[in-house]
Write a protein that holds these residues in place. Structure first.
Motif, PDB file in Angstrom:
ATOM      1  N   LEU A  83       0.844  -1.192   0.000  1.00 58.31           N
ATOM      2  CA  LEU A  83       0.000   0.000   0.000  1.00 58.31           C
ATOM      3  C   LEU A  83       0.880   1.243   0.000  1.00 58.31           C
ATOM      4  O   LEU A  83       1.727   1.405   0.875  1.00 58.31           O
ATOM      5  N   PHE A 171      -1.631  -0.238  -9.228  1.00 57.30           N
ATOM      6  CA  PHE A 171      -2.963   0.312  -9.470  1.00 57.30           C
ATOM      7  C   PHE A 171      -3.108   1.605  -8.676  1.00 57.30           C
ATOM      8  O   PHE A 171      -2.980   1.597  -7.445  1.00 57.30           O
ATOM      9  N   LEU A 173      -5.536   4.254  -7.349  1.00 62.09           N
ATOM     10  CA  LEU A 173      -6.966   4.425  -7.087  1.00 62.09           C
ATOM     11  C   LEU A 173      -7.363   5.872  -7.379  1.00 62.09           C
ATOM     12  O   LEU A 173      -6.846   6.813  -6.756  1.00 62.09           O
ATOM     13  N   LEU A 181     -11.461  -1.533 -10.223  1.00 68.13           N
ATOM     14  CA  LEU A 181     -10.366  -2.357  -9.707  1.00 68.13           C
ATOM     15  C   LEU A 181     -10.726  -3.832  -9.750  1.00 68.13           C
ATOM     16  O   LEU A 181      -9.868  -4.680 -10.044  1.00 68.13           O
ATOM     17  N   LEU A 204      -0.938  -0.801  -4.474  1.00 66.23           N
ATOM     18  CA  LEU A 204      -2.125   0.045  -4.502  1.00 66.23           C
ATOM     19  C   LEU A 204      -1.745   1.444  -4.041  1.00 66.23           C
ATOM     20  O   LEU A 204      -1.163   1.607  -2.959  1.00 66.23           O
ATOM     21  N   LEU A 230     -12.677   2.292  -7.372  1.00 66.56           N
ATOM     22  CA  LEU A 230     -13.229   1.287  -6.459  1.00 66.56           C
ATOM     23  C   LEU A 230     -14.728   1.116  -6.649  1.00 66.56           C
ATOM     24  O   LEU A 230     -15.239  -0.001  -6.640  1.00 66.56           O
ATOM     25  N   GLY A 241      -7.583   2.333   0.907  1.00 68.68           N
ATOM     26  CA  GLY A 241      -6.547   1.303   0.851  1.00 68.68           C
ATOM     27  C   GLY A 241      -6.992  -0.028   1.431  1.00 68.68           C
ATOM     28  O   GLY A 241      -6.866  -1.068   0.773  1.00 68.68           O
ATOM     29  N   ALA A 244      -9.460  -1.748  -0.895  1.00 70.46           N
ATOM     30  CA  ALA A 244      -8.789  -2.286  -2.082  1.00 70.46           C
ATOM     31  C   ALA A 244      -7.978  -3.529  -1.744  1.00 70.46           C
ATOM     32  O   ALA A 244      -7.933  -4.498  -2.518  1.00 70.46           O
ATOM     33  N   CYS A 248      -8.200  -7.384  -3.241  1.00 73.61           N
ATOM     34  CA  CYS A 248      -7.034  -8.157  -3.695  1.00 73.61           C
ATOM     35  C   CYS A 248      -7.008  -9.534  -3.042  1.00 73.61           C
ATOM     36  O   CYS A 248      -6.772 -10.551  -3.717  1.00 73.61           O
TER      37      CYS A 248
END
Length: 255
Positions: A83, A171, A173, A181, A204, A230, A241, A244, A248
């Motif tokens: 992150l 990625f 955001l 995503l 991320l 998102l 975060g 996301a 994942c």
């Protein structure tokens, strides 16, 4: 029910099963804070994958003896989840770190983005990094992990683009992104199924309250990053975060 975990980098592999003496800081936490007693079971970890299971044989705030019943060494996750968390006001960045560790992040990179309201001058950065690392360690204990996620050095502005390699899937955001995503993670999961070692890290990137600047977006996409949204609602810096990361974990089949 899982056992409480106590983490200290001074804990070492005990070799043959027997007894070990826990470090003083762990003894204080177990006896004074948690008020555990002889006969209670617990786990000890060095924060780098070692997990020792045992029961307390003697307990004092300056000395704790544990009879070992099991020792395992966990492998790091692959691919790792990283992150990049922009600095945010009102402690929302720290809240994001805490939740991200609980969700399963492997590393966090603090980012002073161009539009970050919070700033870490050189004289303050070391103290702030130490606070993030303490938060990471405490959250790892709370979520009973054997790994304490690493907190990287502060990165500033467009320099973030230089923190990635060809083996990273990055990625960013962004509320104006055209691809969700979830869809991009499904594509990534297919790539990993075909070539399990092709991606070492899933990264991320979460921006600050004022958003990620166009210059930063350009630098990141030029370095191979993809923008992703998102959902329909705009999340705070403290929640984007962790949400996301949860997606994942699900896409990778870990949840």
């Amino acid at each position: 029910m899982t056992l409480p975990v106590f983490i200290d980098p001074d804990i070492t592999h005990p070799g043959e099963h027997g007894e070990l003496t826990a470090p003083a800081a762990v003894a204080h936490h177990v006896v004074t804070v948690r008020r555990m007693q002889p006969g209670d079971e617990l786990q000890l970890s060095d924060g780098a994958g070692l997990r020792i299971t045992g029961s307390i044989t003697s307990a004092a705030r300056d000395g704790l003896r544990v009879a070992i019943s099991d020792v395992t060494v966990e492998d790091p996750a692959s691919p790792q989840l990283v992150l990049v968390q922009a600095l945010a006001k009102s402690g929302r960045d720290l809240a994001a770190v805490e939740a991200a560790v609980e969700v399963g992040v492997d590393a966090v990179i603090p980012w002073e983005a161009q539009r970050s309201i919070v700033r870490w001058p050189a004289a303050k950065a070391g103290k702030s990094i130490a606070k993030w690392r303490h938060t990471s360690a405490a959250a790892a204990e709370q979520s009973r992990r054997a790994f304490v996620p690493a907190i990287g050095d502060l990165v500033r502005g467009s320099g973030l683009a230089r923190a990635f390699t060809d083996s990273d899937a990055v990625f960013v955001l962004h509320e104006d992104a055209s691809q969700p995503l979830t869809a991009q993670l499904r594509t990534l999961a297919d790539r990993l199924a075909a070539a399990p070692n092709g991606i070492e890290r899933i990264v991320l990137v979460v921006g600050p309250e004022g958003g990620i600047s166009e210059a930063e977006i350009s630098a990141l996409t030029a370095a191979g990053a993809q923008t992703a949204v998102l959902g329909a609602s705009v999340l705070r810096a403290s929640t984007a975060g962790p949400v996301a990361l949860g997606l994942c974990q699900a896409a990778l089949g870990r949840w």
